[in-house]
Design a protein around this motif. Sequence first.
Motif, PDB file in Angstrom:
ATOM      1  N   PRO A 109      36.378  13.557  31.424  1.00  0.00           N
ATOM      2  CA  PRO A 109      37.189  13.473  30.201  1.00  0.00           C
ATOM      3  C   PRO A 109      38.674  13.707  30.479  1.00  0.00           C
ATOM      4  N   HIS A 110      39.495  12.988  29.772  1.00  0.00           N
ATOM      5  CA  HIS A 110      40.954  13.156  29.809  1.00  0.00           C
ATOM      6  C   HIS A 110      41.552  12.901  31.188  1.00  0.00           C
ATOM      7  N   ALA A 111      40.879  12.078  32.001  1.00  0.00           N
ATOM      8  CA  ALA A 111      41.396  11.775  33.334  1.00  0.00           C
ATOM      9  C   ALA A 111      42.632  10.877  33.263  1.00  0.00           C
ATOM     10  N   LEU A 112      42.701  10.078  32.212  1.00  0.00           N
ATOM     11  CA  LEU A 112      43.842   9.190  32.020  1.00  0.00           C
ATOM     12  C   LEU A 112      44.460   9.421  30.652  1.00  0.00           C
ATOM     13  N   ARG A 113      45.752   9.372  30.619  1.00  0.00           N
ATOM     14  CA  ARG A 113      46.455   9.470  29.343  1.00  0.00           C
ATOM     15  C   ARG A 113      46.025   8.302  28.452  1.00  0.00           C
ATOM     16  N   PHE A 114      45.811   8.581  27.195  1.00  0.00           N
ATOM     17  CA  PHE A 114      45.412   7.604  26.179  1.00  0.00           C
ATOM     18  C   PHE A 114      43.952   7.159  26.305  1.00  0.00           C
TER      19      PHE A 114
END
Length: 126
Positions: A109-114
């Motif tokens: 989770p949340h590895a990439l912005r957006f």
Amino acid sequence: MSGDDPLNRPLSRIHIKDLRLRTFIGFNDEEQRKRQDVVVNIRIDYDALAAARGDAVDEALDYKTITKQVIAHVEDNRFLLLEKLVNDLVEIVMAHDAAKATEVEVDKPHALRFSDSVSLTMAASR
């Protein structure tokens, strides 16, 4: 029931869904310093007919043991790559002779912005 089954019975499928764990995963400094959430989903195909017909615990796939092995491996290790983590989990599942096939997906989770998460899926069969 008789031993002659007129039905075509494909393998049964067990799903271990949304196993939420924490581990060190990634290669940047922050990822190396603090644990991150990962979400593990595992599908295991096996022949459950003998267990189902006889209500026989010893014939069933021991998914509790597999889950404990997965938890220990994820929480007690560090991983640079999602690929390494997922491959290790596939190998843990397939070390059990009853497992005929597996598919393992791990979300970060949340590895990439957006993005809600990044996931990787690997499969194996015998």
